[in-house]
Design a protein around this motif. Structure first.
Motif, mmCIF file in Angstrom:
data_model
loop_
_atom_site.group_PDB
_atom_site.id
_atom_site.type_symbol
_atom_site.label_atom_id
_atom_site.label_comp_id
_atom_site.label_asym_id
_atom_site.label_seq_id
_atom_site.Cartn_x
_atom_site.Cartn_y
_atom_site.Cartn_z
ATOM 1 N N ASP A 2 0.834 -1.207 0.000
ATOM 2 C CA ASP A 2 0.000 0.000 0.000
ATOM 3 C C ASP A 2 0.871 1.260 0.000
ATOM 4 N N ASP A 3 0.334 2.336 -0.519
ATOM 5 C CA ASP A 3 0.973 3.659 -0.436
ATOM 6 C C ASP A 3 2.359 3.674 -1.062
ATOM 7 N N ILE B 243 5.261 -9.830 -2.833
ATOM 8 C CA ILE B 243 4.187 -8.872 -3.120
ATOM 9 C C ILE B 243 3.490 -9.235 -4.435
ATOM 10 N N ASP B 244 2.166 -9.245 -4.398
ATOM 11 C CA ASP B 244 1.363 -9.597 -5.571
ATOM 12 C C ASP B 244 0.725 -8.381 -6.229
ATOM 13 N N ILE B 245 0.510 -7.337 -5.407
ATOM 14 C CA ILE B 245 -0.236 -6.171 -5.879
ATOM 15 C C ILE B 245 0.498 -4.909 -5.436
ATOM 16 N N LEU B 246 0.650 -3.976 -6.368
ATOM 17 C CA LEU B 246 1.308 -2.715 -6.046
ATOM 18 C C LEU B 246 0.266 -1.603 -6.085
ATOM 19 N N LYS B 247 0.054 -0.956 -4.917
ATOM 20 C CA LYS B 247 -0.914 0.146 -4.844
ATOM 21 C C LYS B 247 -0.145 1.446 -4.746
ATOM 22 N N VAL B 248 -0.258 2.239 -5.777
ATOM 23 C CA VAL B 248 0.505 3.477 -5.814
ATOM 24 C C VAL B 248 -0.189 4.514 -4.915
ATOM 25 N N ILE C 109 -2.542 -1.022 -8.886
ATOM 26 C CA ILE C 109 -3.756 -0.289 -8.488
ATOM 27 C C ILE C 109 -3.398 1.176 -8.271
ATOM 28 N N ALA C 110 -4.208 2.064 -8.849
ATOM 29 C CA ALA C 110 -4.063 3.497 -8.565
ATOM 30 C C ALA C 110 -5.196 3.879 -7.632
ATOM 31 N N GLU C 111 -4.864 4.532 -6.519
ATOM 32 C CA GLU C 111 -5.930 4.911 -5.593
ATOM 33 C C GLU C 111 -6.061 6.426 -5.492
ATOM 34 N N GLY C 112 -7.128 6.884 -4.858
ATOM 35 C CA GLY C 112 -7.359 8.315 -4.695
ATOM 36 C C GLY C 112 -7.862 8.985 -5.968
#
Ligand code: C2E
Ligand code: MG
Ligand code: MG
Length: 246
Positions: free
Chosen positions: A148-149, A165-170, A207-210
């Motif tokens: 995360d982050d 790590i399987d998923i990268l959340k920017v 994943i792009a968040e925000g």
């Protein structure tokens, strides 16, 4: 605050909201992130930024995290099979000796399938050997790990090669930089695009968040992100709000 947090645990004052994650290719909701709230008897709904520090410092984050996980597993039991559930865990909780066992036991008791469950962890730059071992055990059990982050704070590049790590959340600040007027937006875009490329090369979901605007959504699609999350797609809501919406 610490005494009140103990009371909150005893009285089950914690609640969970769910925010949709959307496939940027098909626009379908692929799952939800669980986000903790504290329903204080006098002060009303309190956000994590106002109690997480005390919970971390006092160690109460460990029982709070377990209670939250119990609640989440119970609430998602009736959800559609294809939906993922992403749950945030504090590095402190993951560092306890029994963390993996306790998480796996809770999932087993509630029949939560491992392949739908995602552990989100932040600040891996300061993660302990014990937390890394917990993540490895969970990953080996078919649970996906999301960093995360990424790109802000302590999340480090070293973690990408050292941890399962399987998923990268920017981090959302990188998404918001796309709409920044003070700095060149082209640079923000290139940074986002490069991170998506790293994720792809490492075989990770990105994943792009925000994401708050249509322009930001269009930009992260162009930058190559698999999944989007943010107010533009949906705010965090109680589970019954989602079930009636489905
Ligand atoms: P996070 O895991 O990075 O979660 C994303 C945060 O951004 C959430 O804040 C969410 O409500 C907010 N957000 C989502 N979309 C948008 C948007 O488009 N615009 C803006 N401005 N904000 C958006 P929230 O719920 O206040 O949570 C803050 C942090 O607290 C989380 O960051 C996570 O690190 C932590 N947290 C939340 N729930 C838990 C939990 O159950 N356990 C642990 N250990 N930490 C949690
Ligand atoms: Mg998160
Ligand atoms: Mg985040």
């Amino acid at each position: 605050m610490v005494r009140e947090l103990r009371e909150a645990l005893d009285d089950h004052q914690f609640e969970v909201l769910y925010q949709p994650q959307v496939s940027l290719k098909s626009s379908v909701i692929t799952g939800y992130e669980a986000l903790l709230r504290w329903r204080h008897p006098l002060r009303g709904l309190i956000e994590p930024q106002d109690f997480m520090r005390s919970a971390e410092m006092s160690g109460l984050i460990i029982p709070i995290g377990l209670q939250a996980l119990d609640l989440i597993c119970a609430q998602i039991a009736g959800w559609d099979d294809h939906l993922n559930i992403a749950v945030n865990f504090s590095p402190r909780q993951l560092s306890t000796k029994n963390a993996a066992r306790e998480i796996l036991d809770t999932l087993r008791r509630s029949d939560t399938p491992h392949d739908k469950f995602i552990v989100e962890v932040t600040e891996l730059g300061v993660v302990s050997q014990d937390a890394a071992a917990t993540l490895q055990t969970l990953h080996d059990e078919g649970i996906r790990i999301a960093l995360d982050d990424f790109g802000a704070g302590f999340a480090s590049f070293a973690a990408l090669s050292e941890l399962p790590i399987d998923i990268l959340k920017v981090d959302q600040t990188l998404t918001w930089a796309l709409s920044e007027t003070k700095h060149p937006r082209e640079r923000a875009f290139i940074v986002l695009e490069s991170i998506a490329e790293i994720a792809e090369k490492l075989g990770m979901e990105s994943i792009a968040e925000g994401i708050e605007t249509a322009d930001q959504a269009a930009a992260v699609v162009r930058a190559g992100y698999d999944t989007g999350q943010g107010y533009y797609f949906g705010k965090p809501l109680p589970t019954d709000a989602h079930i009636t919406a489905m």
